[in-house]
Design an enzyme around this catalytic site. Sequence first.
Site, PDB file in Angstrom:
ATOM      1  N   HIS A 120       0.806  -1.219   0.000  1.00 51.43           N
ATOM      2  CA  HIS A 120       0.000   0.000   0.000  1.00 51.43           C
ATOM      3  C   HIS A 120       0.845   1.277   0.000  1.00 51.43           C
ATOM      4  CE1 HIS A 120      -3.535   2.379  -0.222  1.00 51.43           C
ATOM      5  NE2 HIS A 120      -2.916   3.174   0.617  1.00 51.43           N
ATOM      6  N   TYR A 158       1.630   5.214  -2.599  1.00 47.44           N
ATOM      7  CA  TYR A 158       1.941   6.617  -2.299  1.00 47.44           C
ATOM      8  C   TYR A 158       3.370   6.980  -2.686  1.00 47.44           C
ATOM      9  CZ  TYR A 158      -2.516   6.272  -0.145  1.00 47.44           C
ATOM     10  OH  TYR A 158      -3.848   6.042   0.043  1.00 47.44           O
ATOM     11  N   HIS A 164      -9.766   0.216 -11.032  1.00 50.52           N
ATOM     12  CA  HIS A 164      -9.284   1.143  -9.996  1.00 50.52           C
ATOM     13  C   HIS A 164      -7.827   1.537 -10.232  1.00 50.52           C
ATOM     14  CE1 HIS A 164      -8.305   2.846  -6.084  1.00 50.52           C
ATOM     15  NE2 HIS A 164      -7.408   1.902  -5.869  1.00 50.52           N
ATOM     16  N   PHE A 165      -6.957   0.540 -10.469  1.00 49.25           N
ATOM     17  CA  PHE A 165      -5.560   0.984 -10.527  1.00 49.25           C
ATOM     18  C   PHE A 165      -5.184   1.555 -11.886  1.00 49.25           C
ATOM     19  CE2 PHE A 165      -4.656  -3.760 -10.658  1.00 49.25           C
ATOM     20  CZ  PHE A 165      -4.079  -3.827 -11.912  1.00 49.25           C
ATOM     21  N   HIS A 166      -6.045   1.378 -12.882  1.00 47.90           N
ATOM     22  CA  HIS A 166      -5.751   2.094 -14.121  1.00 47.90           C
ATOM     23  C   HIS A 166      -6.211   3.550 -14.084  1.00 47.90           C
ATOM     24  CE1 HIS A 166      -4.670  -1.880 -15.677  1.00 47.90           C
ATOM     25  NE2 HIS A 166      -3.936  -1.208 -16.543  1.00 47.90           N
ATOM     26  N   ARG A 171     -10.229 -11.181 -11.951  1.00 45.56           N
ATOM     27  CA  ARG A 171      -8.939 -10.669 -12.402  1.00 45.56           C
ATOM     28  C   ARG A 171      -7.901 -11.765 -12.240  1.00 45.56           C
ATOM     29  NH1 ARG A 171      -5.951  -7.135  -7.659  1.00 45.56           N
ATOM     30  NH2 ARG A 171      -4.349  -7.061  -9.247  1.00 45.56           N
ATOM     31  N   ARG A 172      -6.728 -11.563 -12.809  1.00 45.20           N
ATOM     32  CA  ARG A 172      -5.595 -12.494 -12.754  1.00 45.20           C
ATOM     33  C   ARG A 172      -5.927 -13.838 -13.389  1.00 45.20           C
ATOM     34  NH1 ARG A 172      -5.237 -10.754  -7.051  1.00 45.20           N
ATOM     35  NH2 ARG A 172      -3.446  -9.371  -6.816  1.00 45.20           N
TER      36      ARG A 172
HETATM   37 FE1  HAS Z   1      -5.844   1.727  -4.382  1.00 45.70          FE
HETATM   38  C1  HAS Z   1      -6.066  -1.701  -4.666  1.00 45.70           C
HETATM   39  C2  HAS Z   1      -7.797   1.648  -1.588  1.00 45.70           C
HETATM   40  C3  HAS Z   1      -5.441   5.130  -3.985  1.00 45.70           C
HETATM   41  C4  HAS Z   1      -3.265   1.711  -6.653  1.00 45.70           C
HETATM   42  N1  HAS Z   1      -4.875   0.281  -5.468  1.00 45.70           N
HETATM   43  C5  HAS Z   1      -5.129  -1.056  -5.471  1.00 45.70           C
HETATM   44  C6  HAS Z   1      -4.247  -1.720  -6.394  1.00 45.70           C
HETATM   45  C7  HAS Z   1      -3.416  -0.751  -6.928  1.00 45.70           C
HETATM   46  C8  HAS Z   1      -3.836   0.507  -6.341  1.00 45.70           C
HETATM   47  C9  HAS Z   1      -2.288  -0.953  -7.901  1.00 45.70           C
HETATM   48  O1  HAS Z   1      -8.851  -0.442   0.369  1.00 45.70           O
HETATM   49  C10 HAS Z   1      -4.246  -3.205  -6.741  1.00 45.70           C
HETATM   50  C11 HAS Z   1      -3.336  -4.014  -5.891  1.00 45.70           C
HETATM   51  C12 HAS Z   1      -3.374  -5.457  -6.344  1.00 45.70           C
HETATM   52  O2  HAS Z   1      -2.778  -5.769  -7.372  1.00 45.70           O
HETATM   53  O3  HAS Z   1      -4.044  -6.260  -5.693  1.00 45.70           O
HETATM   54  N2  HAS Z   1      -6.548   3.122  -3.077  1.00 45.70           N
HETATM   55  C13 HAS Z   1      -7.330   2.884  -2.013  1.00 45.70           C
HETATM   56  C14 HAS Z   1      -7.615   4.134  -1.317  1.00 45.70           C
HETATM   57  C15 HAS Z   1      -6.955   5.118  -2.016  1.00 45.70           C
HETATM   58  C16 HAS Z   1      -6.271   4.470  -3.095  1.00 45.70           C
HETATM   59  C17 HAS Z   1      -8.448   4.297  -0.087  1.00 45.70           C
HETATM   60  N3  HAS Z   1      -4.626   3.144  -5.188  1.00 45.70           N
HETATM   61  C18 HAS Z   1      -4.602   4.472  -4.875  1.00 45.70           C
HETATM   62  C19 HAS Z   1      -3.577   5.144  -5.611  1.00 45.70           C
HETATM   63  C20 HAS Z   1      -2.957   4.174  -6.369  1.00 45.70           C
HETATM   64  C21 HAS Z   1      -3.625   2.930  -6.084  1.00 45.70           C
HETATM   65  C22 HAS Z   1      -3.264   6.615  -5.518  1.00 45.70           C
HETATM   66  C23 HAS Z   1      -1.821   4.261  -7.317  1.00 45.70           C
HETATM   67  C24 HAS Z   1      -1.169   5.342  -7.624  1.00 45.70           C
HETATM   68  N4  HAS Z   1      -6.784   0.269  -3.369  1.00 45.70           N
HETATM   69  C25 HAS Z   1      -7.486   0.437  -2.208  1.00 45.70           C
HETATM   70  C26 HAS Z   1      -7.917  -0.878  -1.698  1.00 45.70           C
HETATM   71  C27 HAS Z   1      -7.414  -1.835  -2.574  1.00 45.70           C
HETATM   72  C28 HAS Z   1      -6.708  -1.089  -3.600  1.00 45.70           C
HETATM   73  C29 HAS Z   1      -8.714  -1.181  -0.507  1.00 45.70           C
HETATM   74  C30 HAS Z   1      -7.550  -3.372  -2.465  1.00 45.70           C
HETATM   75  C31 HAS Z   1      -8.722  -3.847  -3.178  1.00 45.70           C
HETATM   76  C32 HAS Z   1      -8.776  -5.352  -3.226  1.00 45.70           C
HETATM   77  O4  HAS Z   1      -9.742  -5.907  -2.690  1.00 45.70           O
HETATM   78  O5  HAS Z   1      -7.889  -5.989  -3.813  1.00 45.70           O
HETATM   79  C33 HAS Z   1      -6.902   6.592  -1.652  1.00 45.70           C
HETATM   80  O6  HAS Z   1      -5.570   6.987  -1.498  1.00 45.70           O
HETATM   81  C34 HAS Z   1      -7.586   7.467  -2.636  1.00 45.70           C
HETATM   82  C35 HAS Z   1      -7.547   8.923  -2.210  1.00 45.70           C
HETATM   83  C36 HAS Z   1      -8.048   9.835  -3.295  1.00 45.70           C
HETATM   84  C37 HAS Z   1      -8.917  10.819  -3.141  1.00 45.70           C
HETATM   85  C38 HAS Z   1      -9.281  11.672  -4.337  1.00 45.70           C
HETATM   86  C39 HAS Z   1      -8.762  13.078  -4.240  1.00 45.70           C
HETATM   87  C40 HAS Z   1      -9.004  13.811  -5.529  1.00 45.70           C
HETATM   88  C41 HAS Z   1      -8.130  14.635  -6.117  1.00 45.70           C
HETATM   89  C42 HAS Z   1      -8.473  15.270  -7.444  1.00 45.70           C
HETATM   90  C43 HAS Z   1      -9.595  16.257  -7.351  1.00 45.70           C
HETATM   91  C44 HAS Z   1      -9.834  16.841  -8.706  1.00 45.70           C
HETATM   92  C45 HAS Z   1     -10.913  17.518  -9.060  1.00 45.70           C
HETATM   93  C46 HAS Z   1     -11.071  18.040 -10.473  1.00 45.70           C
HETATM   94  C47 HAS Z   1     -12.033  17.784  -8.093  1.00 45.70           C
HETATM   95  C48 HAS Z   1      -9.557  11.122  -1.836  1.00 45.70           C
HETATM   96  C49 HAS Z   1      -6.818  14.972  -5.482  1.00 45.70           C
HETATM   97  C50 HAS Z   1     -10.001  19.012 -10.849  1.00 45.70           C
HETATM   98  C51 HAS Z   1     -10.531  20.004 -11.800  1.00 45.70           C
HETATM   99  C52 HAS Z   1      -9.757  20.720 -12.672  1.00 45.70           C
HETATM  100  C53 HAS Z   1     -10.369  21.791 -13.457  1.00 45.70           C
HETATM  101  C54 HAS Z   1      -8.338  20.401 -12.901  1.00 45.70           C
HETATM  102 CU   CU1 Z   2      -3.849  -0.310  -0.682  1.00 47.54          CU
END
Ligand code: HAS
Ligand code: CU1
Length: 537
Positions: A214, A218, A365-367, A428-429
């Site tokens: 995890h 980050y 999700h991860f894409h 998946r996988r």
């Molecule tokens: Fe995730 C699985 C939970 C973020 C990558 N994640 C994965 C896997 C990958 C991955 C690679 O809780 C697969 C692993 C595997 O192979 O098994 N993930 C989260 C949570 C967050 C999160 C809570 N993940 C990421 C990020 C990744 C990433 C970042 C890569 C860079 N993820 C999980 C969980 C799994 C998981 C479970 C396991 C699932 C399972 O069962 O296998 C948080 O960090 C997300 C926080 C993000 C926000 C959004 C903030 C929004 C922003 C942009 C705002 C823009 C606006 C528009 C409003 C709170 C900063 C702008 C407008 C303009 C005009 C420019």
């Molecule tokens: Cu994670």
Amino acid sequence: MTNRHTLALTHIGVAIAAFAVASAMGALQGLTVADVNYPLRGESLYYVSVTAHGVLMALVFTTFFIMGLGYVFAEESLGRITGRAFGWAGFWIAAVGSVLAAVTILRGQSTVLYTFYPPMQAHPLFYIGATLLVVGSWIWGGVILASYRSWRAEHPTVPAPLSIHGMVATIVLWYLATTGLAIEVVGMLIPWSLGLTEKIDPLVARTYFWWFGHPLVYFWLMPAYILWYYVLPRIAGGRLFSDPLARMAFILFLVLSTPVGFHHQFVDPGISPGWKLAHTVTTYAVLYPSLVTAFTVIASLEVAGRLKGADGLFDWIGRLPWSDPFFSSVALGMIAFIFGGLGGAINAAYAMNAMVHNTAWIMGHFHVTLGTTVALTFMGATYWLLPRLLGRELRFKTLAQVQPYLWFAGMTLFSASYHIAGLRGMPRRVYSGALTGDLGGPWHTLTQVAAVGGVILFLSALSFITVVTATWLAGKRIPAPAFEFAVPIVEPAGPGLWDRYGLWTAVAVVLILLAYAYPLIQLLAHPRFGSPAFKPF
Ligand code: HAS
Ligand code: CU1
């Protein structure tokens, strides 16, 4: 020709080469999953390509790019790289390791996917290569920290430049995270793959893996955030809305990113539900610094729009430089992250995870997160970096301007389809393209839409590589544009609470111990029978 940026450029070059190979592998998989027939198609090619794609994109492209970026900031924000020779040693160790791992994958000896879960077993050189990649990155971290300390000795009263603040937090996080990985790989996987131990405990190995896995996300995201806070407002023509909020976000990632790993193991036996719930709660805490980032970066962009004369509620959005490839890459990456964040919150919800775990939803999700938010930021940053590092003008500027939009369009098709297909039960996988009729029916159309997205992504990747290669080799020579960074609306007075790296490292270590010590002791105390090795091919 060598210049003071050769070290950074070499890392970025390797990153982009890995990205190029990985992109081709990605296109192959998109077609396979959609059941498109092409020569050589089959299970073995699928597992080779999925492993190569995952390892080269998620581990090699990211790590080398981040190392290169670290050197750029050390040079530009601190005016030095202390221990450049070590930097080169780290580069070669990481490069040799990556090549070793990649060769065993492409030869079909390590089709274990990028999470390399035992009891699937890879060639020993795969694990050794991955270890060398990490060792190289440790040396890189040491060089950046040494550069920071040398600068600090000369500047005792000012806070570190924000770029370095973010890098220091990233590096400390990386050391803490890779400790778990080192225990798994050196303590378990390497001896087992060499035949020194006969059996392995998959559950214990997975637990060490997700201690690392995890915070790994980050490790990818924080350097992207550095670019959002420290470069983007400048490119947009604005100011950084708040320096302390940015500093706080990086420190919160450092302390909260690691004690959350069980959110990848909700369905694993042998870990008690109370601990899984505890990791759910900490996962919700780590959403906070991203929400803060959304606020601060958007506020900074609004400032930019208003400085250019916008006075309505939303017209500042139209005043932003949407045709600048760095800006559009990041902005599109941010828009994607709205969905990445929502999806992450769903994954982390203890009960809802059962619906999405091990389905195509996770690929969706991860894409959006890694594949769009981070990858697009790094591609955009490459367009910003190359003229400054090489002293050459970007070639094929129009292609560079179109490329981020192509990526976003392709990924929208791809990722939305996979999210929905996952909810319909697509695993998946698994070599799922071969599932037809009742088994594959519920998602067949979706995987075809995703394959169209995959082809668009491949075209976008080709465009990126074309621009980079042409600029690198044949861009018109120009005086290198200066590096200019975002200035906060209010300059920080001096180092404050968020600049106390020793304190926050100690807090992070305590939280890791709280989150992992007891569950690991419990796991190790279980009667353990272990599993023999399985080789898919
Ligand atoms: Fe995730 C699985 C939970 C973020 C990558 N994640 C994965 C896997 C990958 C991955 C690679 O809780 C697969 C692993 C595997 O192979 O098994 N993930 C989260 C949570 C967050 C999160 C809570 N993940 C990421 C990020 C990744 C990433 C970042 C890569 C860079 N993820 C999980 C969980 C799994 C998981 C479970 C396991 C699932 C399972 O069962 O296998 C948080 O960090 C997300 C926080 C993000 C926000 C959004 C903030 C929004 C922003 C942009 C705002 C823009 C606006 C528009 C409003 C709170 C900063 C702008 C407008 C303009 C005009 C420019
Ligand atoms: Cu994670």
